[in-house]
Design a protein around this motif. Structure first.
Motif, PDB file in Angstrom:
ATOM      1  N   ASP A 457       0.807  -1.220   0.000  1.00 42.16           N
ATOM      2  CA  ASP A 457       0.000   0.000   0.000  1.00 42.16           C
ATOM      3  C   ASP A 457       0.842   1.273   0.000  1.00 42.16           C
ATOM      4  N   SER A 458       2.166   1.126  -0.058  1.00 45.54           N
ATOM      5  CA  SER A 458       3.047   2.298  -0.048  1.00 45.54           C
ATOM      6  C   SER A 458       3.209   2.856  -1.458  1.00 45.54           C
ATOM      7  N   MET A 461       6.732   5.873  -5.572  1.00 47.28           N
ATOM      8  CA  MET A 461       7.655   6.995  -5.718  1.00 47.28           C
ATOM      9  C   MET A 461       8.235   7.415  -4.376  1.00 47.28           C
ATOM     10  N   GLU A 462       7.553   7.044  -3.287  1.00 47.57           N
ATOM     11  CA  GLU A 462       8.083   7.341  -1.961  1.00 47.57           C
ATOM     12  C   GLU A 462       8.974   6.210  -1.444  1.00 47.57           C
ATOM     13  N   ALA A 463       8.911   5.071  -2.118  1.00 47.77           N
ATOM     14  CA  ALA A 463       9.704   3.908  -1.701  1.00 47.77           C
ATOM     15  C   ALA A 463      11.089   3.892  -2.337  1.00 47.77           C
ATOM     16  N   GLY A 464      11.399   4.931  -3.156  1.00 50.13           N
ATOM     17  CA  GLY A 464      12.726   4.995  -3.744  1.00 50.13           C
ATOM     18  C   GLY A 464      12.744   4.953  -5.256  1.00 50.13           C
ATOM     19  N   TYR A 494      -1.575   4.421 -10.827  1.00 48.10           N
ATOM     20  CA  TYR A 494      -1.817   3.385  -9.816  1.00 48.10           C
ATOM     21  C   TYR A 494      -0.544   3.292  -8.971  1.00 48.10           C
ATOM     22  N   PRO A 495      -0.389   4.218  -8.023  1.00 47.77           N
ATOM     23  CA  PRO A 495       0.905   4.422  -7.356  1.00 47.77           C
ATOM     24  C   PRO A 495       1.329   3.343  -6.376  1.00 47.77           C
ATOM     25  N   SER A 496       0.424   2.444  -5.946  1.00 48.58           N
ATOM     26  CA  SER A 496       0.809   1.375  -5.011  1.00 48.58           C
ATOM     27  C   SER A 496       0.715   0.029  -5.701  1.00 48.58           C
ATOM     28  N   ARG A 498      -0.840  -2.554  -4.622  1.00 44.86           N
ATOM     29  CA  ARG A 498      -2.193  -3.089  -4.529  1.00 44.86           C
ATOM     30  C   ARG A 498      -3.087  -2.521  -5.635  1.00 44.86           C
ATOM     31  N   SER A 499      -3.048  -1.190  -5.795  1.00 50.01           N
ATOM     32  CA  SER A 499      -3.906  -0.582  -6.821  1.00 50.01           C
ATOM     33  C   SER A 499      -3.468  -1.024  -8.219  1.00 50.01           C
ATOM     34  N   MET A 500      -2.161  -1.181  -8.418  1.00 49.47           N
ATOM     35  CA  MET A 500      -1.665  -1.629  -9.711  1.00 49.47           C
ATOM     36  C   MET A 500      -2.093  -3.072  -9.984  1.00 49.47           C
ATOM     37  N   THR A 501      -2.070  -3.894  -8.950  1.00 46.86           N
ATOM     38  CA  THR A 501      -2.501  -5.292  -9.090  1.00 46.86           C
ATOM     39  C   THR A 501      -3.958  -5.362  -9.514  1.00 46.86           C
TER      40      THR A 501
END
Length: 511
Positions: A457-458, A461-464, A494-496, A498-501
């Motif tokens: 759920d992160s 772009m904030e994960a690196g 779809y930035p996370s 989960r949403s991309m899945t």
């Protein structure tokens, strides 16, 4: 020493070394230098294979060599040099050529011409294993010439078989077949059934290589099995039968793969006649390996048991019987680890990886393949390393595992969709990737890009992940679902994970 030999035969190498060290103390107590050297040589052999303690092996072999020289025992020294040659071959060292010449010189100086020819022939096989094509071929031809000079026809036949193996290994299958057929004719002339069985086995192996004829391989393997079975109360052992049955099964699988490769459209359903043919070939191959497994399980040899289970697992895998492959691989992996055979362990890990790929568990497949790759690298097994890399490359459509190398023939199962008709349990209905498969795959791909685990759920772009790496990530994601149109802005839309899945699963279901 007898106790240690029995333990080693059961693949209990560490226990065997412990017993042999007791034998060394006994030899020293009675000041028997020759016996002490012989025991040290045996320990060095176990350290080399299967334990692969190469530095320990080198030191132990040097100690044995010094003792043999002290007591002027040239034959013992020759055995040490042979072991040192095998060691250098495993490490891919060019020093191996000098050791091969030194090994031969010991026999030459002793006037043992038959021994000299034998060591030249065996050196050819070792150089073949190490990938030294020119050196391997020249030594095999030289061994043949030495046997001819002595008018030793059985020896000449054995040298021809070594030459056949070398030629076929380096791509000249036609000349390899010719050499094996010459050996077969010599064995027939000598009325030597054991030599004939060896020649038929060699022909089967050569014909299974790229450019060979799997149909001819099956015929040759059947001949070998027949000769061995008829000689079980004579020269042949149950182990010989197991090996011949394994070869027959492998030839059958190669034949299945050839039929599958000849199919221009892997989605085309085979007709009734072709289904019946595939079923017959499959049944014959599986019957042979199942009989080999049964015989091996009744023998006190866990390495042989693991070897037959590997053949069984590969057979199931080729025909898309994931359950059968998993069961055989699980038991084989347990045995490989018990006997500390890391090469077999890596091979079974690769079976597991391919099963996970077939079941759409990419994360588990990645884990198993990388574990196998690490072992292959540690063992300096270049063929195994390239095999593991190619599976990783195929998983992601990239060169993250290696440089686009090809896997060995046994891994061609993914191209053999038509072979599925050979087994009812192998029928696969593709209903698109599951959400579990997609999320596992995205987790692996994102970790590969940013270098760390990403929470589902992160925001990526904030994960690196940055704009450059997001392009690489998007391209790899597209490889997961070929034919599905994914927008260039998917990482932003779809930035996370989960949403991309959810989005990818929805799009794939529409296809």
């Amino acid at each position: 020493r007898v106790t240690a030999a029995a333990l080693a035969a059961k693949a209990e190498s560490t226990e065997a070394i412990t017993v042999l060290r007791e034998a060394i103390e006994i030899a020293r107590s009675v000041e028997d230098r020759k016996a002490e050297a012989s025991v040290l040589l045996r320990i060095a052999g176990l350290e080399l294979d299967p334990l692969r303690r190469l530095d320990d092996c080198r030191a132990t072999a040097a100690e044995a060599q010094a003792l043999f020289r002290e007591v002027e025992h040239w034959r013992g020294e020759a055995d040490v040099v042979e072991l040192q040659l095998r060691l250098e071959i495993k490490e891919g060292s060019r020093q191996a050529e000098n050791l091969a010449d030194e090994w031969r010189a010991l026999f030459f100086d002793a006037g043992d011409r038959k021994g000299e020819a034998h060591c030249v022939k065996e050196a050819a096989r070792m150089f073949c294993e190490a990938g030294f094509a020119q050196e391997a071929e020249s030594r095999a031809q030289e061994a043949q010439a030495l046997y001819q000079e002595m008018e030793d026809q059985p020896g000449e036949a054995s040298a021809l078989l070594a030459l056949a193996e070398v030629l076929a290994t380096f791509g000249d299958v036609q000349r390899g077949v010719q050499a094996a057929e010459e050996a077969l004719e010599l064995s027939k002339l000598l009325e030597d059934p054991q030599g004939q069985a060896a020649a038929w086995s060699a022909l089967a192996k050569v014909q299974m290589m790229d450019g060979g004829d799997p149909e001819e391989a099956c015929t040759a393997a059947e001949k070998a099995v027949s000769l061995v079975k008829r000689a079980l109360k004579g020269w042949a052992t149950r182990r010989d039968e197991v090996k011949a049955l394994q070869l027959l099964s492998e030839a059958g699988v190669a034949k299945l793969l050839k039929i599958a490769d000849q199919n221009g459209d892997p989605d085309q359903e085979p007709d009734a006649a072709e289904k019946a043919l595939l079923q017959t070939i499959f049944d014959k191959a599986m019957k042979a390996v199942e009989l080999a497994v049964d015989h091996a399980m009744n023998m006190d040899d866990r390495r042989l048991q693991a070897s037959t289970l590997h053949t069984l697992a590969r057979g199931h895998l080729v025909c898309r019987s994931q359950v059968g492959a998993t069961d055989a691989a699980r038991e084989g992996l347990r045995l490989a680890r018990e006997i500390h055979d890391r090469s077999l362990e890596a091979s079974f890990l690769m079976v597991n990886a391919e099963v996970h790929i077939a079941d759409n568990y990419l994360g588990k497949a990645d884990e198993e393949a990388r574990a196998a790759l690490a072992i292959f690298r540690d063992l300096r097994d270049s063929e195994g390393e390239e095999y593991a890399k190619s599976v990783l490359d195929d998983m992601y459509g990239t060169t993250r595992g290696g440089q686009g190398t090809s896997a060995p023939d046994a891994s061609k199962y993914e191209d053999s969709s038509k072979v599925q008709a050979a087994s009812e349990s192998s029928v696969v209905v593709n209903q698109g990737p599951t959400k579990e498969y997609i999320i596992e795959s995205l987790q692996v791909l994102s970790k590969n890009v940013v270098g760390d685990d990403v929470e589902i759920d992160s925001p990526l772009m904030e994960a690196g992940m940055d704009s450059l790496s997001s392009v690489e990530f998007r391209n790899q994601v597209r490889g997961l679902v070929p034919g599905v149109n994914l927008p260039a802005s998917i990482v932003f839309d779809y930035p996370s994970l989960r949403s991309m899945t959810d989005f990818i699963h929805m799009k794939a279901s529409e296809q």
